[in-house]
Write an enzyme that holds these catalytic residues in place. Structure first.
Site, mmCIF file in Angstrom:
data_model
loop_
_atom_site.group_PDB
_atom_site.id
_atom_site.type_symbol
_atom_site.label_atom_id
_atom_site.label_comp_id
_atom_site.label_asym_id
_atom_site.label_seq_id
_atom_site.Cartn_x
_atom_site.Cartn_y
_atom_site.Cartn_z
ATOM 1 C CG HIS A 15 -2.023 0.964 1.181
ATOM 2 N ND1 HIS A 15 -1.862 2.313 1.446
ATOM 3 C CD2 HIS A 15 -3.342 0.793 0.900
ATOM 4 C CE1 HIS A 15 -3.017 2.926 1.330
ATOM 5 N NE2 HIS A 15 -3.941 2.033 0.989
ATOM 6 N N PRO A 16 0.487 2.291 -0.695
ATOM 7 C CG PRO A 16 -0.701 3.872 -1.919
ATOM 8 C CD PRO A 16 -0.683 2.421 -1.575
#
Length: 393
Positions: free
Chosen positions: A242-243
């Site tokens: 996930h960023p």
């Protein structure tokens, strides 16, 4: 005796929510047939119009079942009736128009303009039948500078941004492992139709519905659009992580990959405790989500040093007991055997073949979906010709 939710949701005796709705289906391949299969699962009557002698293109596409029939066609066309009609033949076209006059919905996924050339332009159909809903599903929609371009799923994946968003940072763009743009086009087509049916109940008015696979796919790219539209940064491929939440990735255990998703500091504490590393919560580089994200590579290395000491299932059990969202990374052949999948009716038997179930579960309505197998070409042709021979005269 109390009835379980499982039993209630999978009660085949319950009525269908779209019972009494008739759909004339001009669709083929996947996007349009996905939409009309969903309508069939909801109880609508689907009359599928196919080319004489050939039928839907997917009838000739593998994989093939033991009886020689196409699984591709079977999955997308459950619960439908088939009639083979030549729409360039005046008598067949007249029969088609009689069907449409008695229908609630028309669905088509030709290239824009083809229906008009056949004398079945969506706007004209609604003018002639004011309560009719005509849904057109295409690659780029019914207008715009690209609306006449040909499209298949991979083309839409490429142009929408989803292909560039998929894959590892050191690899190239990767097609999503299913025909996601086709399927999204079908799902949004279903959404548009049921929305239009609800509006018709209130206003009495039909409408056209224009669904583009590009629009449908583009609209789902939430993280990339936050970057591109919100903070005006160019999104980059990140692989499975996930960023902005860490750790939120896949990790190598002793024998297989494990997906672990930690969305807040509380869960990180639970993770650290379950991994036998409670001291991680006191390390400055791991003490907050922001710090963990800045040091995600180091944290992944530290986690895999622990996870590599035992099989993946061991860590799934331990982390699940601690309340941390976790799963093994499964092949679809493993996923289809999961007790959870089976308990929710997501695999069902129709005419001796296993097919996917419907993901929509209603308390009052049938949630089993259609139990009618996909039709052979023109299987209901004679019956439909008789039924609509004098309709509307």
């Amino acid at each position: 005796m109390t009835t379980s939710l499982q039993d209630a949701h999978l009660d085949p005796a319950k009525p269908y929510p779209l019972d009494g709705i008739t759909v004339v289906d001009f669709t083929r391949v996947l996007a349009g047939p996905t939409c009309t299969r969903m309508l069939a699962d909801a109880g609508a009557r689907i009359i599928k119009i196919e080319r004489p002698g050939v039928g839907d293109d997917t009838r000739a596409d593998p994989p093939f079942a033991a009886d020689g029939s196409s699984e591709y066609y079977r999955f997308a066309n459950l619960g439908k009736e088939s009639i083979a009609l030549n729409l360039k033949d005046p008598e067949d076209l007249a029969l088609t128009k009689r069907m449409i006059a008695k229908a609630d919905v028309v669905v088509e996924n030709f290239r824009p303009g083809v229906m008009a050339k056949l004398g079945l332009a969506p706007d004209d159909l609604v003018r002639a039948n004011p309560r009719l809903i005509v849904c057109s599903i295409s690659g780029f929609g019914q207008y715009g500078p690209m609306h006449q371009q040909a499209a298949y799923d991979t083309v839409i994946q490429a142009i929408s941004g989803i292909m560039d968003a998929t894959g590892t940072p050191d690899g190239g763009p990767t097609r999503v492992g299913t025909s996601i743009s086709d399927i999204l086009g079908g799902i949004f087509g279903y959404c548009g139709i049921v929305t239009a049916l609800a509006a018709r109940e209130r206003t009495g008015k039909g409408t056209t519905v224009d669904v583009a696979m590009l629009d449908a796919t583009f609209s789902t790219l939430e993280q990339g659009l936050m970057d591109a539209l919100g903070v005006h940064e160019r999104p980059q491929r990140l692989g499975n992580r996930h960023p902005s939440m860490t750790p939120f990735d896949t990790f190598q255990a002793q024998d297989q990959l494990v997906a672990i998703c930690v969305g807040n500091d509380h869960l990180f504490g639970a993770l650290a405790q379950a991994l036998g590393k409670p001291e991680w919560t006191n390390e400055s580089r791991y003490s907050s989500n922001e710090n963990r994200t800045q040091n995600q590579a180091a944290l992944k290395k530290d986690m895999e040093a622990v996870l590599g000491s035992a099989p993946g299932q061991h860590w799934v059990d331990a982390l699940d007991a601690a309340g941390v969202p976790v799963s093994l990374v499964l092949n679809v052949d493993d996923a289809r055997r999961l007790p959870q999948i089976l308990a929710r009716g997501m695999v069902k038997d129709i005419a001796g073949y296993q097919v996917p179930g419907t993901p929509l579960k209603f308390s009052e309505w049938n949630s089993v979906g259609t139990t009618i197998p996909s039709p052979s070409l023109d299987e209901q042709g004679d019956a439909l010709r008789s039924e609509f021979a004098d309709a509307g005269k």
